[in-house]
Motif scaffolding. Structure first.
Motif, PDB file in Angstrom:
ATOM      1  N   GLN A 160       0.816  -1.205   0.000  1.00  0.00           N
ATOM      2  CA  GLN A 160       0.000   0.000   0.000  1.00  0.00           C
ATOM      3  C   GLN A 160       0.853   1.260   0.000  1.00  0.00           C
ATOM      4  O   GLN A 160       1.891   1.320   0.677  1.00  0.00           O
ATOM      5  N   THR A 162       1.564   5.190   0.942  1.00  0.00           N
ATOM      6  CA  THR A 162       1.243   6.013   2.113  1.00  0.00           C
ATOM      7  C   THR A 162       0.345   7.193   1.772  1.00  0.00           C
ATOM      8  O   THR A 162      -0.219   7.817   2.670  1.00  0.00           O
ATOM      9  N   ARG A 163       0.171   7.506   0.475  1.00  0.00           N
ATOM     10  CA  ARG A 163      -0.741   8.588   0.054  1.00  0.00           C
ATOM     11  C   ARG A 163      -2.011   8.040  -0.591  1.00  0.00           C
ATOM     12  O   ARG A 163      -2.712   8.761  -1.292  1.00  0.00           O
ATOM     13  N   ASP A 164      -2.340   6.793  -0.334  1.00  0.00           N
ATOM     14  CA  ASP A 164      -3.505   6.164  -0.958  1.00  0.00           C
ATOM     15  C   ASP A 164      -4.791   6.736  -0.370  1.00  0.00           C
ATOM     16  O   ASP A 164      -5.078   6.550   0.814  1.00  0.00           O
ATOM     17  N   GLU A 168      -6.979   4.987   4.161  1.00  0.00           N
ATOM     18  CA  GLU A 168      -6.358   5.831   5.176  1.00  0.00           C
ATOM     19  C   GLU A 168      -5.436   4.960   6.034  1.00  0.00           C
ATOM     20  O   GLU A 168      -5.828   3.887   6.506  1.00  0.00           O
ATOM     21  N   LEU A 169      -4.223   5.426   6.214  1.00  0.00           N
ATOM     22  CA  LEU A 169      -3.180   4.582   6.789  1.00  0.00           C
ATOM     23  C   LEU A 169      -3.513   4.098   8.198  1.00  0.00           C
ATOM     24  O   LEU A 169      -3.288   2.921   8.527  1.00  0.00           O
ATOM     25  N   HIS A 170      -4.079   4.949   9.027  1.00  0.00           N
ATOM     26  CA  HIS A 170      -4.384   4.518  10.397  1.00  0.00           C
ATOM     27  C   HIS A 170      -5.451   3.434  10.398  1.00  0.00           C
ATOM     28  O   HIS A 170      -5.430   2.517  11.226  1.00  0.00           O
ATOM     29  N   ARG A 173      -3.743   0.136   9.050  1.00  0.00           N
ATOM     30  CA  ARG A 173      -2.914  -0.467  10.098  1.00  0.00           C
ATOM     31  C   ARG A 173      -3.785  -1.201  11.119  1.00  0.00           C
ATOM     32  O   ARG A 173      -3.447  -2.302  11.585  1.00  0.00           O
ATOM     33  N   LEU A 187       4.524  -0.921   3.228  1.00  0.00           N
ATOM     34  CA  LEU A 187       4.183   0.437   2.824  1.00  0.00           C
ATOM     35  C   LEU A 187       5.172   0.974   1.803  1.00  0.00           C
ATOM     36  O   LEU A 187       6.385   0.799   1.948  1.00  0.00           O
ATOM     37  N   ASP A 189       6.463   4.354   0.492  1.00  0.00           N
ATOM     38  CA  ASP A 189       6.468   5.762   0.882  1.00  0.00           C
ATOM     39  C   ASP A 189       6.139   6.678  -0.296  1.00  0.00           C
ATOM     40  O   ASP A 189       6.674   6.529  -1.397  1.00  0.00           O
ATOM     41  N   ASP A 190       5.195   7.586  -0.077  1.00  0.00           N
ATOM     42  CA  ASP A 190       4.792   8.637  -1.017  1.00  0.00           C
ATOM     43  C   ASP A 190       3.917   8.127  -2.173  1.00  0.00           C
ATOM     44  O   ASP A 190       3.461   8.917  -2.991  1.00  0.00           O
ATOM     45  N   SER A 201       9.897  12.622  -4.221  1.00  0.00           N
ATOM     46  CA  SER A 201      10.186  11.464  -3.373  1.00  0.00           C
ATOM     47  C   SER A 201      11.612  10.955  -3.572  1.00  0.00           C
ATOM     48  O   SER A 201      12.132  10.196  -2.751  1.00  0.00           O
TER      49      SER A 201
END
Length: 226
Positions: A160, A162-164, A168-170, A173, A187, A189-190, A201
């Motif tokens: 996934q 991190t800007r998907d 939503e990341l929280h 998780r 993850l 990043d970006d 990035s």
């Protein structure tokens, strides 16, 4: 590198869908790879990841959902999509029975695969790998789309960005933690939902594809030995 073989997969209702089977020399695992809602199996993102997986000794079977085969923009009903997943997995296992078998896909394709697995375990599938799992619609955070994952007993890999905006990341998780040790999260990043990264990035989309392929291959090989 070997070119993909064009296939035709028969569905229970008598219709057929197209597929592409890519088997690199030295293949150590097979991934049944479903496309996202808006683009078919020959989309550049699908093709580039299949190429990178082949370089990492992973065979792939990409296939069309019936609506995409017809050229429709309206996705299939879940029952029709699940039947396509089941048929593709059965075809993959029939053709390459000696390879450890995994399934999943990009976005919608991954979710339809996990739903099918939750309803009735896919024969021979050792794990599911999701490329940008669509946890919720953009702008409407929630975890309802992940409820069925509690009924999936095979290992799960989430890849996934991190800007998907569709995960939503929280929330993601939390879902992965709830699923326990059978679920893993990687993850990027970006990266957004298309796994695209911005120039700021310091990386390119091609580098992201290689990261995805290497992560997936390592996971497939480890799970294949269990």
């Amino acid at each position: 590198m070997d070119e993909p073989e064009s296939l035709s997969i028969a569905l229970p209702d008598g219709t057929k869908v197209s597929a592409l089977l890519r088997v690199p020399e030295g293949a150590r695992a097979l991934y049944v790879f479903a496309h996202g809602a808006g683009a078919g199996m020959q989309h550049a993102g699908m093709s580039s990841l299949a190429d990178a997986l082949a370089a990492a000794n992973v065979a792939t079977l990409r296939y069309q959902f019936p609506y995409m085969e017809r050229g429709s923009r309206r996705v299939d009903s879940p029952a029709v999509a699940h039947a396509a997943v089941q048929a593709a997995v059965a075809e993959a296992r029939r053709r390459l029975p000696a390879l450890p078998l995994f399934a999943g896909g990009r976005s919608y394709g991954g979710r339809m695969t996990s739903q099918a697995q939750a309803i009735s375990p896919l024969d021979g599938v050792r794990g599911l790998a999701f490329v940008a799992f669509p946890l919720h619609p953009a702008g409407a955070p929630g975890v309802e789309r992940a409820r069925h994952l509690a009924d999936v007993t095979v290992p799960l890999l989430f890849l996934q960005g991190t800007r998907d905006k569709l995960a939503e990341l929280h929330l993601l998780r939390s879902v992965v933690e709830t699923l326990g040790p059978r679920a893993a999260l990687h993850l990027v990043d970006d990266a957004d939902h298309s796994l695209h990264v911005r120039a700021s990035s310091g990386r390119t989309d091609a580098e992201v594809v290689l990261e995805l392929a290497r992560t997936m291959a390592a996971w497939f090989f480890a799970e294949g030995l269990r």
